[in-house]
Design an enzyme around this catalytic site. Structure first.
Site, mmCIF file in Angstrom:
data_model
loop_
_atom_site.group_PDB
_atom_site.id
_atom_site.type_symbol
_atom_site.label_atom_id
_atom_site.label_comp_id
_atom_site.label_asym_id
_atom_site.label_seq_id
_atom_site.Cartn_x
_atom_site.Cartn_y
_atom_site.Cartn_z
ATOM 1 N N ARG A 108 46.200 51.724 88.531
ATOM 2 C CA ARG A 108 47.135 51.771 87.407
ATOM 3 C C ARG A 108 47.814 50.422 87.236
ATOM 4 N NH1 ARG A 108 50.607 55.634 84.201
ATOM 5 N NH2 ARG A 108 48.591 56.556 84.369
ATOM 6 N N ILE A 163 57.997 50.837 89.900
ATOM 7 C CA ILE A 163 57.742 52.257 90.170
ATOM 8 C C ILE A 163 56.244 52.538 90.058
ATOM 9 C CG2 ILE A 163 58.346 54.624 89.566
ATOM 10 C CD1 ILE A 163 60.901 53.670 88.336
ATOM 11 N N PRO A 164 55.467 52.127 91.074
ATOM 12 C CA PRO A 164 54.028 52.385 91.005
ATOM 13 C C PRO A 164 53.710 53.873 91.120
ATOM 14 C CG PRO A 164 54.623 51.425 93.125
ATOM 15 C CD PRO A 164 55.855 51.400 92.284
ATOM 16 N N HIS A 165 52.715 54.284 90.365
ATOM 17 C CA HIS A 165 52.274 55.679 90.406
ATOM 18 C C HIS A 165 50.798 55.728 90.041
ATOM 19 C CE1 HIS A 165 53.975 54.613 86.512
ATOM 20 N NE2 HIS A 165 53.105 55.419 85.967
ATOM 21 N N GLY A 166 50.174 56.829 90.337
ATOM 22 C CA GLY A 166 48.732 56.943 90.151
ATOM 23 C C GLY A 166 48.327 57.128 88.700
#
Length: 146
Positions: A48, A62-65
């Site tokens: 992402r 705010i890393p997220h999949g």
């Protein structure tokens, strides 16, 4: 939903990563250790980031999949890693990395609460100055309130 999405055990006061990708992996490992996601979800967090930066401003990322990785989420959870030395996040300085795993959309309200905390410079400074993980958690635990 009664369980806390952010727990004190998922807060790291002094992360060890020195690069963006290592910081994403570090935040992801906390989520894996918490039983919230699989290793494949952590890979999706990096994927992402390649297409969309998760830098939010005020030292926060705010890393997220990816959407395709939703099946890799076992439970909603957040991880929070603080870095003493800022990490270069595509040219921006990041000192806080919040890893996110959300079942359905229950993480979205928490995301908005975190964004509010980080929108105030005074709050960000309190987080920078917090002496340990417990103090960080105390400053952020209101995000669990439903």
């Amino acid at each position: 939903m009664s369980s806390e999405i952010l727990t004190v055990g998922n807060v790291v006061a002094a992360g060890s990563a020195t690069t963006r990708d290592d910081a994403i992996a570090e935040a992801g490992r906390v989520l894996v250790a918490a039983g919230a996601v699989t290793d494949a979800y952590v890979d999706a967090m990096r994927e992402r980031e390649e297409t969309v930066s998760t830098y939010m401003g005020n030292y926060l990322a705010i890393p997220h999949g990816t959407n395709e990785a939703k099946n890799e989420i076992k439970a909603s959870a957040l991880s929070l890693i603080r870095y003493v030395n800022p990490i270069d996040w595509d040219g921006e300085e990041v000192r806080f990395v919040v890893g996110i795993a959300g079942v359905e959309n229950e993480h979205l309200e928490i995301l908005s609460k975190i964004a509010i905390v980080f929108s105030e410079e005074e709050s960000v400074q309190q987080l920078i100055d917090a002496p340990d993980a417990g103090a960080l958690y105390t400053l952020l635990e209101e995000v669990n309130d439903q």
